[in-house]
Design an enzyme around this catalytic site. Structure first.
Site, PDB file in Angstrom:
ATOM      1  N   GLU A 108      -7.857  -3.671   0.126  1.00  3.93           N
ATOM      2  CA  GLU A 108      -7.885  -2.487   0.978  1.00  3.93           C
ATOM      3  C   GLU A 108      -7.602  -1.218   0.171  1.00  3.93           C
ATOM      4  O   GLU A 108      -8.221  -0.179   0.386  1.00  3.93           O
ATOM      5  CB  GLU A 108      -6.856  -2.632   2.106  1.00  3.93           C
ATOM      6  N   GLU A 143     -18.185 -15.781  12.542  1.00  5.43           N
ATOM      7  CA  GLU A 143     -18.229 -15.593  11.092  1.00  5.43           C
ATOM      8  C   GLU A 143     -17.128 -16.377  10.370  1.00  5.43           C
ATOM      9  O   GLU A 143     -17.165 -16.529   9.161  1.00  5.43           O
ATOM     10  CB  GLU A 143     -18.227 -14.109  10.721  1.00  5.43           C
ATOM     11  N   GLU A 160      -9.369 -14.900  16.983  1.00  5.23           N
ATOM     12  CA  GLU A 160      -9.935 -14.535  15.684  1.00  5.23           C
ATOM     13  C   GLU A 160     -10.554 -15.738  14.969  1.00  5.23           C
ATOM     14  O   GLU A 160     -11.670 -15.659  14.458  1.00  5.23           O
ATOM     15  CB  GLU A 160      -8.851 -13.904  14.788  1.00  5.23           C
ATOM     16  N   CYS A 212       3.504  -7.081  14.542  1.00  8.21           N
ATOM     17  CA  CYS A 212       3.410  -8.513  14.837  1.00  8.21           C
ATOM     18  C   CYS A 212       4.746  -9.149  15.231  1.00  8.21           C
ATOM     19  O   CYS A 212       4.757 -10.171  15.901  1.00  8.21           O
ATOM     20  CB  CYS A 212       2.826  -9.251  13.648  1.00  8.21           C
ATOM     21  N   GLU A 253     -10.650  -0.331  -1.694  1.00  3.49           N
ATOM     22  CA  GLU A 253     -11.601   0.279  -0.759  1.00  3.49           C
ATOM     23  C   GLU A 253     -11.187   1.716  -0.436  1.00  3.49           C
ATOM     24  O   GLU A 253     -12.008   2.638  -0.420  1.00  3.49           O
ATOM     25  CB  GLU A 253     -11.619  -0.568   0.521  1.00  3.49           C
ATOM     26  N   LYS A 257      -4.880 -14.165  17.412  1.00  4.73           N
ATOM     27  CA  LYS A 257      -5.344 -14.939  16.250  1.00  4.73           C
ATOM     28  C   LYS A 257      -6.092 -16.186  16.693  1.00  4.73           C
ATOM     29  O   LYS A 257      -6.944 -16.696  15.986  1.00  4.73           O
ATOM     30  CB  LYS A 257      -4.160 -15.325  15.362  1.00  4.73           C
ATOM     31  N   SER A 297     -11.798  -0.942   7.782  1.00  2.00           N
ATOM     32  CA  SER A 297     -11.872  -1.630   6.501  1.00  2.00           C
ATOM     33  C   SER A 297     -12.688  -2.898   6.687  1.00  2.00           C
ATOM     34  O   SER A 297     -12.579  -3.570   7.711  1.00  2.00           O
ATOM     35  CB  SER A 297     -10.460  -1.977   6.044  1.00  2.00           C
ATOM     36  N   CYS A 353      -5.995  -5.745  10.064  1.00  2.00           N
ATOM     37  CA  CYS A 353      -5.262  -7.009  10.064  1.00  2.00           C
ATOM     38  C   CYS A 353      -5.150  -7.570  11.461  1.00  2.00           C
ATOM     39  O   CYS A 353      -4.809  -8.736  11.640  1.00  2.00           O
ATOM     40  CB  CYS A 353      -3.860  -6.818   9.517  1.00  2.00           C
TER      41      CYS A 353
HETATM   42  S1  SF4 Z   1       0.639  -9.973  16.710  1.00  2.00           S
HETATM   43 FE1  SF4 Z   1      -0.196  -8.190  17.769  1.00  2.00          FE
HETATM   44  S2  SF4 Z   1      -0.243  -6.634  16.160  1.00  2.00           S
HETATM   45 FE2  SF4 Z   1      -0.049  -8.592  15.140  1.00  2.00          FE
HETATM   46  S3  SF4 Z   1      -2.123  -9.197  14.710  1.00  2.00           S
HETATM   47 FE3  SF4 Z   1      -1.586 -10.131  16.635  1.00  2.00          FE
HETATM   48  S4  SF4 Z   1      -2.335  -8.705  18.177  1.00  2.00           S
HETATM   49 FE4  SF4 Z   1      -2.268  -7.578  16.263  1.00  2.00          FE
END
Ligand code: SF4
Ligand code: SF4
Ligand code: SF4
Ligand code: SF4
Lengths: 567, 372
Positions: free
Chosen positions: A277, A364, A359, A497, A280, A356, A317, A297
């Site tokens: 990052e 991808e 995610e 987080c 970049e 996550k 990013s 992130c």
């Molecule tokens: S805990 Fe919250 S701030 Fe951290 S990556 Fe997950 S959604 Fe985003």
């Protein structure tokens, strides 16, 4: 100063203070469901009612300001009866299957029922019955457990400005749901889970992946765990340890006891993320192109951006999140190194986060991480597998993906990613090994923070925001071309987080500050506090990835974003 | 009827002449109070909005008459819409509001063209620059609550929110807002203009078991008997309900003042009188009103949302003959609980009918119960 009496005790408060808050300062806890200090007070649950001398009706203490000379009783017979009746009304319409409920023993409704000694419910009749919404990858929504406190909708609408869920219908048929009969998956929900940590009951919980992980642990696959930066500062709370107790070593041992063959540290990937990052950023800064650069992130923020600010995605990013970087490295570099096929490795991510879970299911990233467990789920897994967490010896992460720096440690709280990035960018732009590396201004809990640094006569303006409502304000500025910053960190969750949707409850400001402190301590006690000094990372580039920001690095460490339609 | 005397913009002209202070003085001297039920002095309400500093202020005309048995706003809007509009522009110019809204009950939407015509004509003839828009409600009774009307105009769900701040200080879009109902605003020009304007005259909506239902104008303190006899009931009258939510009392002679009615544990509210004769059961009345209430609860607060349904359940049980006297006690306790702990005026009054019915006509409930 205003003086009044609460339960015959003389108390004082400021003009505008609410009765409930003043009482709390004097050690008197008034039960409540709908109050949340970050949200508008709505006075809806009526559990916090108290009696004020001379007033005919009971009043809601969460939203009645104190007045001079008031005489309040928080636990008179009349109050306790009213509170009990309201509890009974809620319970009469509740799916009371506590033993099979995910919130069993951590549910506020259950706790109050126990404290108020409700052993019988006066009312009977129909209950609202709903199908459980399993559609979302991240969140399980069970309206049968909902007491309509409205915290989730206020979080989602007022704080996150996602408006994925709202209150529908009137009277007895009130319910929380996405609009137009959609399910959670079809809605605009970005999976941040902020509603989950606000929900006092089992109505909103994370989608559990524990069973899948157990099956994997009992198979003949090669099991790897990676643990995100914030987990070590919060996992202890699942075992009754004080908030902010660092448990890194125990966590690693516990994962091994649970049956993981290797335990890697997402922190290493965080360092790599910073290297990419910062590379970049410097390129864009020198070319004065596509600024501001925004960190990526946080998968909840990414989905938010893809939905609501697609035209601004070139500001994001291209660098993957640390989770996705580590997943990619494990299934390529590490698999090759130990001579295993990627499909014979099962990778379990231990994350603070419900987003996550979403995610890793992005197309991808197919074939990379297999499961995400939240902090809370990991705590449950350890209990299930009889791991005696508190009494475990400490141990270190495995190599070669286990070394990390102080810069990675602070990824877990708001401002940390930016602080880490600025440490590296400043070194590279000046060509020096700078000693001034603490960016204390961006460590606070304010939802918008700024940092400035001047290098070679050029000013870099950085900004950190958390909560998506705050992000939205910034993105509107970018859209209008009035955004003064060069570099921006966005996290969806309040506090970053450590306040993620999968963290132990309760997650309140006090706890967030303690969790943050644990991460800052870890950073300050590390010998190496800059990502680009991580020896394992540098070795990895030499051995495998090539140049910083180079072709192979791009293939393995970067990603793309897509426009998403939403309703 | 006094309320139907036309003012023909003469009051507006007079108001312009005497100015803000003059208008407040006259309204306060003449004793105009809100016609919605709370009887709050109109001049004082306006003064709050005048005293709050803000570039933007609003006036809202509450035409959300939604209670069964009440239809006098309808009469006023139908017969003298110009008076209402004149009242609105006087209110707006007095508190320095440039925009006014008429919040019209969904079921009265068909009156919209008529009101629209009155707006155009009044604005044209008076030269007033006040902008007046009509917002049609979605047919929820709770929107009769001032704060719920504000939420509804803002485009949110029509749910009540907490007061204070009160609307004259912080109302529509956070700006000072005066909300008056149709009856109040129609009286504004009359109070200003006519020396013989009588502040005590009220409209009473008479309905139920009478052969001549309708709207009658009388001073506060009129004899209940006299009023009901005008309605020519066919059978002996048993009970009188003060609207759905004002409670009920056994029929007897009283003079209708807020205090007297309060002495019977009822609330005179907006002057709605529903007559029940001896052919009708009070339990049936309870069921009908409880159904209306359960349907109209917005659902925001626990006692009202859940309690309204449980009232209905208990009444159904009583009707089915399966209930015990214990259930009558539970129903009364629950009715009192809802009254005591609900968030807004709807919930706080919605069980008055049950509380009074179980006080005055308990034997009708108990007759339906199992013996023990
Ligand atoms: S805990 Fe919250 S701030 Fe951290 S990556 Fe997950 S959604 Fe985003
Ligand atoms: S939400 Fe709470 S009270 Fe309801 S079933 Fe679950 S644990 Fe029990
Ligand atoms: S997870 Fe986040 S976006 Fe989704 S409903 Fe909850 S608060 Fe809204
Ligand atoms: S889902 Fe949870 S937070 Fe939302 S209203 Fe229901 S109980 Fe409250």
């Amino acid at each position: 100063m205003i003086s009044l009496k609460i339960n015959n005790i003389d108390v004082k408060g400021k003009e505008g203070d609410m009765i409930l808050d003043v009482a709390k300062r004097y050690g008197i806890d008034i039960p409540h469901f709908c109050k949340n200090d970050r949200l508008e007070r709505i006075g809806a649950c009526r559990i916090c009612v108290v009696e004020a001398k001379g007033q005919q009706k009971l009043i809601a203490s969460c939203c009645t300001p104190i007045r001079e000379g008031m005489e309040i009783n928080t636990h008179s017979r009349r109050v306790m009866e009213a509170r009990r009746t309201n509890m009974e009304l809620l319970l009469a319409n509740h799916d009371l299957n506590c033993v099979t409920c995910k919130k069993n023993l951590s549910c506020k409704l259950q706790r109050y029922a126990e404290e108020m000694m409700i052993d019988e419910i006066t009312f009977s009749g129909d209950k609202r019955l709903y199908e459980v919404d399993h559609s979302s990858i991240s969140i399980r929504r069970d309206n049968n457990k909902c007491i309509l406190c409205g915290q989730c909708t206020r979080i989602c609408n007022d704080i996150q400005t996602v408006n994925a869920i709202g209150i529908q219908n009137r009277g007895f048929h009130n319910k929380i749901a996405p609009p137009f009969g959609m399910n959670m998956h079809e809605s605009a929900c970005v999976n941040c889970g902020q509603c989950v940590i606000a929900c006092p009951t089992g109505a909103l919980t994370e989608k559990s992946d524990i069973q899948g992980v157990i099956d994997a642990l009992r198979s003949d696959k090669f099991l790897i765990a990676q643990t995100a930066p914030s987990i070590r500062a919060t996992l202890g709370e699942c075992f009754g340890m004080p908030p902010g107790t660092p448990v890194t070593g125990k966590m690693v041992t516990a994962l091994r006891e649970a049956g993981f063959d290797k335990v890697f540290d997402t922190d290493l990937a965080a360092d790599i993320c910073i290297i990419e990052e910062a590379t970049e950023f410097i390129k864009r800064f020198k070319e004065n192109k596509d600024l501001p650069l925004i960190t990526t992130c946080c998968p909840a923020w990414i989905k938010f951006g893809e939905q609501f600010f697609f035209e601004e995605l070139h500001h994001m990013s291209s660098c993957r999140s640390p989770q996705a970087i580590m997943a990619s490295l494990i299934k390529t570099y590490y698999a090759e190194k130990i001579g295993k096929k990627p499909e014979d490795i099962v990778l379990v991510d231990i994350m603070p986060c419900t987003a996550k879970k979403f995610e890793i299911k992005r197309p991808e990233f197919t074939g990379e991480a297999d499961f995400v467990l939240t902090t809370v789920e990991l705590g449950k897994l350890f209990k299930l597998l009889n791991v005696d967490f508190i009494n475990l010896e400490e141990s270190d992460f495995d190599n070669p993906l286990g070394e990390s720096t102080g810069a990675a440690a602070i990824f877990g709280h708001t401002g940390g990613v930016m602080e880490a990035a600025l440490r590296t960018a400043a070194d590279w732009l000046t060509g020096e090994d700078l000693k001034e590396i603490d960016y204390k201004k961006i460590r606070s809990m304010d939802t918008l923070k700024e940092a400035e640094l001047t290098i070679g006569g050029k000013q870099i303006k950085a900004c950190v925001v958390h909560t998506l409502g705050e992000a939205r304000r910034l993105l509107e500025q970018i859209r209008q071309g009035t955004c003064p910053y060069h570099f921006i960190e966005i996290m969806a969750c309040y506090g970053g987080c450590i306040g993620g949707g999968g963290q132990p409850l309760p997650t309140d400001k006090e706890r967030l500050i303690k969790r943050t402190k644990a991460l800052i301590d870890e950073d300050e006690h590390k010998d190496i506090r800059k990502s680009h000094h991580n020896k394992s990372a540098i070795k990895l580039y030499k051995e495998y990835l090539g140049d910083f920001g180079g072709k192979k690095a791009h293939k393995l460490l970067h990603t793309e974003y897509y426009k998403r339609d939403y309703v | 009827m006094q309320i139907l005397r036309k003012t023909e913009l003469k009051a507006y002209k007079k108001a312009k002449k005497i100015g803000q202070k003059g208008v407040i003085e006259i309204l306060s001297k003449k004793g105009l109070v809100g016609r919605g039920g709370a009887a709050f002095p109109t001049a004082r309400k306006w003064q709050f909005a005048i005293d709050t500093k803000s570039d933007t202020k609003y006036v809202i005309c509450n035409a959300d008459e939604g209670e069964p048995g009440t239809f006098k706003d309808h009469l006023v809007l139908e017969k003298v819409p110009e008076n209402v509009i004149e009242g609105i522009i006087i209110a707006a110019e007095t508190i320095a509001a440039k925009q006014a809204y008429i919040y019209l009950r969904g079921e009265y939407e068909y009156l919209k063209p008529k009101i629209q015509k009155a707006i155009s004509s009044v604005l044209k003839r008076s030269g007033s620059k006040v902008k007046i828009d009509i917002v049609v409600g979605a047919g929820a009774y709770v929107c009769g609550d001032e704060t719920a009307i504000i939420k509804s105009i803002e485009g949110y769900r029509g749910q009540a929110y907490l007061k204070p701040p009160f609307p004259p200080v912080e109302g529509l879009w956070g700006k000072p807002t005066v909300i008056n109902n149709v009856g109040t605003l129609a009286n504004v020009p009359q109070a200003i203009l006519f020396d013989d304007w009588d502040p005590h005259l009220r409209l009473f909506s008479l309905s139920g078991d009478v052969t001549k239902p309708g709207i009658y104008e009388f001073p506060m303190g009129v004899s209940l008997k006299k009023l009901i006899e005008l309605g020519k009931p066919k059978n002996p009258v048993k009970a009188v309900y003060f609207g759905c939510f004002g409670g009920c009392m056994p029929y007897k002679e009283i003079l209708l003042t807020p205090e007297n009615v309060c002495g019977q544990n009822c609330v005179i509210g907006a002057g709605t009188i529903i007559v029940v004769d001896n052919t009708h059961s009070i339990v049936d009345m309870a069921e009908t009103i409880a159904k209306f209430y359960a349907f109209e609860s917005c659902g925001k607060c626990t006692p009202c949302r859940e309690g309204s349904k449980r009232c209905l359940d208990l009444i159904a049980k009583i009707q089915s003959g399966k209930a015990t006297k214990q259930d009558c006690d539970t129903l009364l306790d629950l009715a009192l609980h809802i009254h005591e702990t609900s968030l807004c005026g709807l919930g706080q009054t919605a069980t008055n009918h049950l509380i009074t019915a179980l006080k005055y006509f308990r034997e009708e409930f108990e007759q339906k119960c199992k013996l023990h």
